[in-house]
Design an enzyme around this catalytic site. Sequence first.
Site, PDB file in Angstrom:
ATOM      1  N   ARG A  14       0.833  -1.193   0.000  1.00  0.00           N
ATOM      2  CA  ARG A  14       0.000   0.000   0.000  1.00  0.00           C
ATOM      3  C   ARG A  14       0.875   1.254   0.000  1.00  0.00           C
ATOM      4  O   ARG A  14       2.044   1.214   0.371  1.00  0.00           O
ATOM      5  CB  ARG A  14      -0.916   0.022   1.225  1.00  0.00           C
ATOM      6  CG  ARG A  14      -1.862  -1.158   1.323  1.00  0.00           C
ATOM      7  CD  ARG A  14      -2.680  -1.069   2.613  1.00  0.00           C
ATOM      8  NE  ARG A  14      -3.640  -2.165   2.735  1.00  0.00           N
ATOM      9  CZ  ARG A  14      -3.408  -3.303   3.367  1.00  0.00           C
ATOM     10  NH1 ARG A  14      -2.213  -3.513   3.946  1.00  0.00           N
ATOM     11  NH2 ARG A  14      -4.327  -4.249   3.439  1.00  0.00           N
ATOM     12  N   LYS A  72      -2.114  -2.496   7.858  1.00  0.00           N
ATOM     13  CA  LYS A  72      -3.215  -1.905   8.613  1.00  0.00           C
ATOM     14  C   LYS A  72      -3.287  -2.487  10.014  1.00  0.00           C
ATOM     15  O   LYS A  72      -2.971  -3.647  10.228  1.00  0.00           O
ATOM     16  CB  LYS A  72      -4.540  -2.173   7.879  1.00  0.00           C
ATOM     17  CG  LYS A  72      -4.715  -1.361   6.600  1.00  0.00           C
ATOM     18  CD  LYS A  72      -6.098  -1.606   6.002  1.00  0.00           C
ATOM     19  CE  LYS A  72      -6.327  -0.726   4.793  1.00  0.00           C
ATOM     20  NZ  LYS A  72      -7.673  -0.962   4.208  1.00  0.00           N
ATOM     21  N   HIS A 126      -2.772   2.664  -5.722  1.00  0.00           N
ATOM     22  CA  HIS A 126      -3.548   1.452  -5.470  1.00  0.00           C
ATOM     23  C   HIS A 126      -3.778   0.661  -6.758  1.00  0.00           C
ATOM     24  O   HIS A 126      -3.985  -0.561  -6.710  1.00  0.00           O
ATOM     25  CB  HIS A 126      -4.890   1.794  -4.817  1.00  0.00           C
ATOM     26  CG  HIS A 126      -5.358   0.764  -3.837  1.00  0.00           C
ATOM     27  ND1 HIS A 126      -4.768   0.575  -2.601  1.00  0.00           N
ATOM     28  CD2 HIS A 126      -6.337  -0.175  -3.916  1.00  0.00           C
ATOM     29  CE1 HIS A 126      -5.376  -0.412  -1.964  1.00  0.00           C
ATOM     30  NE2 HIS A 126      -6.322  -0.892  -2.744  1.00  0.00           N
ATOM     31  N   ARG A 176      -1.171  -1.836  -6.950  1.00  0.00           N
ATOM     32  CA  ARG A 176      -1.464  -2.945  -6.037  1.00  0.00           C
ATOM     33  C   ARG A 176      -2.424  -3.927  -6.721  1.00  0.00           C
ATOM     34  O   ARG A 176      -2.237  -5.148  -6.653  1.00  0.00           O
ATOM     35  CB  ARG A 176      -2.063  -2.388  -4.745  1.00  0.00           C
ATOM     36  CG  ARG A 176      -2.416  -3.422  -3.677  1.00  0.00           C
ATOM     37  CD  ARG A 176      -2.733  -2.667  -2.390  1.00  0.00           C
ATOM     38  NE  ARG A 176      -3.474  -3.466  -1.422  1.00  0.00           N
ATOM     39  CZ  ARG A 176      -2.913  -4.303  -0.548  1.00  0.00           C
ATOM     40  NH1 ARG A 176      -1.615  -4.487  -0.536  1.00  0.00           N
ATOM     41  NH2 ARG A 176      -3.659  -4.957   0.329  1.00  0.00           N
ATOM     42  N   HIS A 195      -4.541  -8.964   3.250  1.00  0.00           N
ATOM     43  CA  HIS A 195      -5.985  -8.905   3.466  1.00  0.00           C
ATOM     44  C   HIS A 195      -6.351  -9.704   4.715  1.00  0.00           C
ATOM     45  O   HIS A 195      -5.781 -10.763   4.974  1.00  0.00           O
ATOM     46  CB  HIS A 195      -6.728  -9.479   2.259  1.00  0.00           C
ATOM     47  CG  HIS A 195      -6.747  -8.562   1.078  1.00  0.00           C
ATOM     48  ND1 HIS A 195      -7.026  -8.994  -0.201  1.00  0.00           N
ATOM     49  CD2 HIS A 195      -6.522  -7.227   0.969  1.00  0.00           C
ATOM     50  CE1 HIS A 195      -6.972  -7.970  -1.035  1.00  0.00           C
ATOM     51  NE2 HIS A 195      -6.667  -6.892  -0.339  1.00  0.00           N
ATOM     52  N   TYR A 209     -10.253 -10.355  -7.437  1.00  0.00           N
ATOM     53  CA  TYR A 209      -9.275 -10.545  -8.501  1.00  0.00           C
ATOM     54  C   TYR A 209      -9.554 -11.796  -9.332  1.00  0.00           C
ATOM     55  O   TYR A 209      -9.015 -11.948 -10.419  1.00  0.00           O
ATOM     56  CB  TYR A 209      -7.861 -10.609  -7.921  1.00  0.00           C
ATOM     57  CG  TYR A 209      -7.483  -9.337  -7.226  1.00  0.00           C
ATOM     58  CD1 TYR A 209      -7.243  -8.168  -7.940  1.00  0.00           C
ATOM     59  CD2 TYR A 209      -7.392  -9.278  -5.835  1.00  0.00           C
ATOM     60  CE1 TYR A 209      -6.929  -6.985  -7.294  1.00  0.00           C
ATOM     61  CE2 TYR A 209      -7.069  -8.104  -5.182  1.00  0.00           C
ATOM     62  CZ  TYR A 209      -6.838  -6.961  -5.922  1.00  0.00           C
ATOM     63  OH  TYR A 209      -6.528  -5.795  -5.283  1.00  0.00           O
TER      64      TYR A 209
END
Length: 298
Positions: free
Chosen positions: A147, A171, A242, A245, A268, A277
């Site tokens: 990210r 995150k 992004h 990414r 994730h 995806y």
Amino acid sequence: MEEYAEQFLRYMQNEKRSSPLTITAYRNDLEHFSSYLKEQGLGEMWQAKARYMRKWIMSLLAGGMMARSVNRKIASVRSYFKYLCREQIIESSPCAIIPNVKTPKKLPIFLHENEMDLMLDKCGFEENYEGVRDRTILQLFYLTGMRLSELVNLTDNQIDFGNQFLVVNGKRSKQRIIPFTKFLFSILNSYLELRNSEFGNGAIGGRLFLTAKGEPIYAKLVYRLVHRHIETVSTITRKSPHILRHTFATVLLNNGADLLTIKELLGHSSLTATQIYAHSDFEHLKKTYNQAHPWAKN
């Protein structure tokens, strides 16, 4: 803002350690709901019933608010009532029977491999510090899928050259390991040699990427350089970091990587976020079908 709402916000800040941006979002959402209730001639927010939640949600949608934004507001109010139940201020939450608004699934926007090759090989990068840094940043995005915030805050200590992996702080301070190839090893080494010759070995704050003045790089600078370079090879509407990414994940999937591996590399929290995806490249899907099905060429 009513007293219980202020208590909830302090709880989120002090106990849950929510970021200032998150607290601001909660405050705005709660104030919006509170204002709506007052317009309806109702009492304080903590006394609201489920039917008023539904009416509020319908008013947001009727006003043209996107489903994702509405769901964020629902989540804020739901957290508030959950806190009230926890503190035994109310017995049950009116949000318990309120579902989220259905959101249309958006396929990720990404660059094709030939576009990435063109951007990295053919676009002119000056042979000075900024040129080498910019190309290294683009390559790092493409080869790791990290990210923007993760790249901006990357330090020298997060790179293990001996074992060839990066330790990324994602995150909620969750760390993950991303392996890298000899190719990226060479790229990072070359960049570091140039950076150290320009600014010495003691990078400010240990940051990997620096500005032309030797200061820690910042998000807007990286966003602008990514936007500028994507613009030279693609007409896609969004040109943010992004997108690189998304490109990283799509390239992995198209070349045989499984979704669980991609999930771990992207950091994730659940496989649901990664599954977008699986349907991201229709041209690849069509090509694979034509190659694999025995009757496809009939």
